[in-house]
Design a protein around this motif. Structure first.
Motif, PDB file in Angstrom:
ATOM      1  N   TYR A   1       0.836  -1.203   0.000  1.00 23.67           N
ATOM      2  CA  TYR A   1       0.000   0.000   0.000  1.00 23.67           C
ATOM      3  C   TYR A   1       0.874   1.257   0.000  1.00 23.67           C
ATOM      4  CZ  TYR A   1      -3.258   3.580   1.448  1.00 23.67           C
ATOM      5  OH  TYR A   1      -3.991   4.739   1.520  1.00 23.67           O
ATOM      6  N   ALA A   2       1.905   1.272   0.830  1.00 18.96           N
ATOM      7  CA  ALA A   2       2.797   2.433   0.917  1.00 18.96           C
ATOM      8  C   ALA A   2       3.466   2.720  -0.432  1.00 18.96           C
ATOM      9  CB  ALA A   2       3.850   2.211   2.004  1.00 18.96           C
ATOM     10  N   ARG A   3       3.910   1.686  -1.124  1.00 21.66           N
ATOM     11  CA  ARG A   3       4.531   1.890  -2.451  1.00 21.66           C
ATOM     12  C   ARG A   3       3.553   2.560  -3.411  1.00 21.66           C
ATOM     13  NH1 ARG A   3       6.925  -3.172  -1.243  1.00 21.66           N
ATOM     14  NH2 ARG A   3       9.154  -2.905  -1.042  1.00 21.66           N
ATOM     15  N   ASP A   4       2.318   2.121  -3.401  1.00 18.52           N
ATOM     16  CA  ASP A   4       1.315   2.721  -4.283  1.00 18.52           C
ATOM     17  C   ASP A   4       1.010   4.162  -3.891  1.00 18.52           C
ATOM     18  OD1 ASP A   4       1.242   0.467  -5.822  1.00 18.52           O
ATOM     19  OD2 ASP A   4      -0.672  -0.271  -5.051  1.00 18.52           O
ATOM     20  N   VAL A   5       0.991   4.459  -2.590  1.00 17.08           N
ATOM     21  CA  VAL A   5       0.770   5.838  -2.132  1.00 17.08           C
ATOM     22  C   VAL A   5       1.907   6.733  -2.607  1.00 17.08           C
ATOM     23  CG1 VAL A   5       0.680   7.335  -0.079  1.00 17.08           C
ATOM     24  CG2 VAL A   5      -0.654   5.210  -0.141  1.00 17.08           C
ATOM     25  N   VAL A   6       3.137   6.272  -2.434  1.00 15.80           N
ATOM     26  CA  VAL A   6       4.309   7.048  -2.858  1.00 15.80           C
ATOM     27  C   VAL A   6       4.234   7.349  -4.349  1.00 15.80           C
ATOM     28  CG1 VAL A   6       6.820   6.896  -3.229  1.00 15.80           C
ATOM     29  CG2 VAL A   6       5.831   6.304  -0.996  1.00 15.80           C
ATOM     30  N   GLU A   7       3.931   6.335  -5.137  1.00 17.39           N
ATOM     31  CA  GLU A   7       3.847   6.516  -6.591  1.00 17.39           C
ATOM     32  C   GLU A   7       2.672   7.425  -6.974  1.00 17.39           C
ATOM     33  OE1 GLU A   7       2.838   3.813 -10.449  1.00 17.39           O
ATOM     34  OE2 GLU A   7       4.190   2.935  -8.955  1.00 17.39           O
ATOM     35  N   HIS A   8       1.526   7.182  -6.391  1.00 21.25           N
ATOM     36  CA  HIS A   8       0.307   7.921  -6.725  1.00 21.25           C
ATOM     37  C   HIS A   8       0.434   9.421  -6.428  1.00 21.25           C
ATOM     38  CE1 HIS A   8      -4.026   8.238  -7.476  1.00 21.25           C
ATOM     39  NE2 HIS A   8      -4.095   9.016  -6.409  1.00 21.25           N
ATOM     40  N   TYR A   9       1.043   9.759  -5.291  1.00 24.10           N
ATOM     41  CA  TYR A   9       1.137  11.154  -4.875  1.00 24.10           C
ATOM     42  C   TYR A   9       2.489  11.793  -5.175  1.00 24.10           C
ATOM     43  CZ  TYR A   9      -3.303  10.430  -2.508  1.00 24.10           C
ATOM     44  OH  TYR A   9      -4.612  10.158  -2.231  1.00 24.10           O
ATOM     45  N   GLY A  10       3.411  11.025  -5.752  1.00 22.56           N
ATOM     46  CA  GLY A  10       4.716  11.579  -6.101  1.00 22.56           C
ATOM     47  C   GLY A  10       5.559  11.960  -4.893  1.00 22.56           C
TER      48      GLY A  10
ATOM     49  N   ILE B   1       4.099  11.050   4.762  1.00 21.76           N
ATOM     50  CA  ILE B   1       4.297  12.510   4.676  1.00 21.76           C
ATOM     51  C   ILE B   1       5.511  12.899   5.500  1.00 21.76           C
ATOM     52  CG2 ILE B   1       3.330  14.771   5.252  1.00 21.76           C
ATOM     53  CD1 ILE B   1       0.535  13.564   4.684  1.00 21.76           C
ATOM     54  N   HIS B   2       5.654  12.338   6.698  1.00 21.23           N
ATOM     55  CA  HIS B   2       6.841  12.614   7.507  1.00 21.23           C
ATOM     56  C   HIS B   2       8.114  12.243   6.746  1.00 21.23           C
ATOM     57  CE1 HIS B   2       5.080  13.907  11.256  1.00 21.23           C
ATOM     58  NE2 HIS B   2       4.344  12.802  11.366  1.00 21.23           N
ATOM     59  N   VAL B   3       8.118  11.053   6.140  1.00 21.34           N
ATOM     60  CA  VAL B   3       9.297  10.601   5.393  1.00 21.34           C
ATOM     61  C   VAL B   3       9.580  11.566   4.241  1.00 21.34           C
ATOM     62  CG1 VAL B   3      10.213   8.760   3.909  1.00 21.34           C
ATOM     63  CG2 VAL B   3       8.997   8.171   6.022  1.00 21.34           C
ATOM     64  N   HIS B   4       8.558  11.922   3.493  1.00 19.92           N
ATOM     65  CA  HIS B   4       8.701  12.844   2.360  1.00 19.92           C
ATOM     66  C   HIS B   4       9.292  14.181   2.818  1.00 19.92           C
ATOM     67  CE1 HIS B   4       7.708  14.994  -1.337  1.00 19.92           C
ATOM     68  NE2 HIS B   4       7.111  15.908  -0.580  1.00 19.92           N
TER      69      HIS B   4
ATOM     70  N   PHE C   1       3.150  20.081   6.250  1.00 14.59           N
ATOM     71  CA  PHE C   1       2.581  18.788   6.631  1.00 14.59           C
ATOM     72  C   PHE C   1       1.063  18.849   6.534  1.00 14.59           C
ATOM     73  CE2 PHE C   1       0.787  15.519   9.183  1.00 14.59           C
ATOM     74  CZ  PHE C   1       1.644  14.445   9.053  1.00 14.59           C
ATOM     75  N   ARG C   2       0.486  19.916   7.067  1.00 16.78           N
ATOM     76  CA  ARG C   2      -0.973  20.064   7.066  1.00 16.78           C
ATOM     77  C   ARG C   2      -1.525  20.113   5.640  1.00 16.78           C
ATOM     78  NH1 ARG C   2      -2.754  21.146  12.209  1.00 16.78           N
ATOM     79  NH2 ARG C   2      -1.121  21.684  13.660  1.00 16.78           N
ATOM     80  N   GLU C   3      -0.821  20.788   4.742  1.00 19.71           N
ATOM     81  CA  GLU C   3      -1.244  20.840   3.333  1.00 19.71           C
ATOM     82  C   GLU C   3      -1.255  19.445   2.723  1.00 19.71           C
ATOM     83  OE1 GLU C   3       1.377  23.467   1.190  1.00 19.71           O
ATOM     84  OE2 GLU C   3       0.966  25.132   2.562  1.00 19.71           O
ATOM     85  N   LEU C   4      -0.160  18.709   2.947  1.00 16.82           N
ATOM     86  CA  LEU C   4      -0.070  17.357   2.393  1.00 16.82           C
ATOM     87  C   LEU C   4      -1.065  16.410   3.060  1.00 16.82           C
ATOM     88  CD1 LEU C   4       3.795  17.036   1.961  1.00 16.82           C
ATOM     89  CD2 LEU C   4       2.071  17.037   0.144  1.00 16.82           C
ATOM     90  N   ALA C   5      -1.303  16.585   4.352  1.00 15.91           N
ATOM     91  CA  ALA C   5      -2.284  15.745   5.048  1.00 15.91           C
ATOM     92  C   ALA C   5      -3.659  15.937   4.424  1.00 15.91           C
ATOM     93  CB  ALA C   5      -2.307  16.077   6.540  1.00 15.91           C
ATOM     94  N   ASP C   6      -3.979  17.173   4.065  1.00 14.47           N
ATOM     95  CA  ASP C   6      -5.257  17.445   3.411  1.00 14.47           C
ATOM     96  C   ASP C   6      -5.299  16.783   2.029  1.00 14.47           C
ATOM     97  OD1 ASP C   6      -7.833  18.744   3.384  1.00 14.47           O
ATOM     98  OD2 ASP C   6      -6.978  20.150   1.923  1.00 14.47           O
ATOM     99  N   GLU C   7      -4.211  16.906   1.287  1.00 15.58           N
ATOM    100  CA  GLU C   7      -4.135  16.322  -0.057  1.00 15.58           C
ATOM    101  C   GLU C   7      -4.226  14.794  -0.015  1.00 15.58           C
ATOM    102  OE1 GLU C   7      -0.800  16.010  -3.576  1.00 15.58           O
ATOM    103  OE2 GLU C   7      -0.835  17.840  -2.377  1.00 15.58           O
ATOM    104  N   LEU C   8      -3.593  14.180   0.975  1.00 14.09           N
ATOM    105  CA  LEU C   8      -3.577  12.719   1.090  1.00 14.09           C
ATOM    106  C   LEU C   8      -4.714  12.185   1.964  1.00 14.09           C
ATOM    107  CD1 LEU C   8      -0.621  13.292   0.030  1.00 14.09           C
ATOM    108  CD2 LEU C   8       0.008  11.220   1.245  1.00 14.09           C
ATOM    109  N   ASP C   9      -5.605  13.066   2.371  1.00 17.73           N
ATOM    110  CA  ASP C   9      -6.771  12.694   3.172  1.00 17.73           C
ATOM    111  C   ASP C   9      -6.372  11.886   4.400  1.00 17.73           C
ATOM    112  OD1 ASP C   9      -9.443  12.570   3.893  1.00 17.73           O
ATOM    113  OD2 ASP C   9      -9.795  10.725   2.774  1.00 17.73           O
ATOM    114  N   THR C  10      -5.528  12.502   5.220  1.00 19.82           N
ATOM    115  CA  THR C  10      -5.093  11.855   6.440  1.00 19.82           C
ATOM    116  C   THR C  10      -5.147  12.842   7.597  1.00 19.82           C
ATOM    117  OG1 THR C  10      -3.392  10.445   7.438  1.00 19.82           O
ATOM    118  CG2 THR C  10      -2.608  12.277   6.101  1.00 19.82           C
TER     119      THR C  10
END
Length: 176
Positions: A27-36, A93-96, A110-119
């Motif tokens: 799942y993590a690999r797909d998230v990384v690829e999907h969101y760049g 997001i932390h890793v990124h 972080f907050r911007e990306l959390a919103d984008e990744l729905d977390t």
């Protein structure tokens, strides 16, 4: 951008720890690829914590370089795969941000990306604490999962909010 269908990866708490980690990494690999995201899932050590009580996941790093992702088993058991997938997105997001900026804090980016990744930005408490520390004057409550000096010597401390007296209350609801 459309979200990844987490149901495709869904497992339940009857899974073994190795199965859980394998699905989490897929799942993590797909998230990384999907969101760049700039995260290499295979370069990270993936572990399960069976002790954590206050966090659903964590990223460990040294000198600003992410080394591992830990996911909390009790959180998975109580909240299920969907919430755990959200936690995986949170930790990625932390890793990124560590890779991009050397800063894995919960700041504006972080907050911007959390919103984008729905977390979430912070996770809700999922385990019952062993003790509550309560202020008699203002009602402030603190939780403690482990015995500490504050629990054992509560009379030596005052409330940080109002200066009132504190008392430790053992949580008898725990474990029911």
């Amino acid at each position: 951008m459309d979200a990844i269908d987490t149901a495709y990866y869904e497992i339940d708490s009857t899974a073994s720890v190795p199965e859980f980690l394998a699905v989490s990494k897929l799942y993590a690999r797909d998230v990384v690829e999907h969101y760049g995201l700039t995260a290499s899932v295979s370069d990270l050590e993936w572990t399960v914590s069976k002790r954590a009580k206050r966090r659903a996941g964590a990223v460990s790093y040294r000198d600003g370089v992410p080394e591992s992702v830990s996911l909390t088993w009790e959180f998975f058991e109580t909240h299920g795969w969907e919430a755990t997938a959200e936690t995986i997105r949170h930790e990625l997001i932390h890793v990124h941000l560590l890779n991009e900026r050397g800063d894995g804090s919960h700041g504006d980016r972080f907050r911007e990306l959390a919103d984008e990744l729905d977390t979430h930005v912070h996770c809700e408490r999922f385990a019952e604490p062993n003790w509550w520390i309560r202020c008699d004057a203002c009602g402030t409550q603190l939780v403690r999962y482990r015995r500490s000096k504050l629990v054992d010597e509560v009379d030596s401390y005052r409330c940080g909010a109002c200066g009132g007296e504190l008392r430790a209350i053992e949580n008898t609801e725990r474990g029911r």
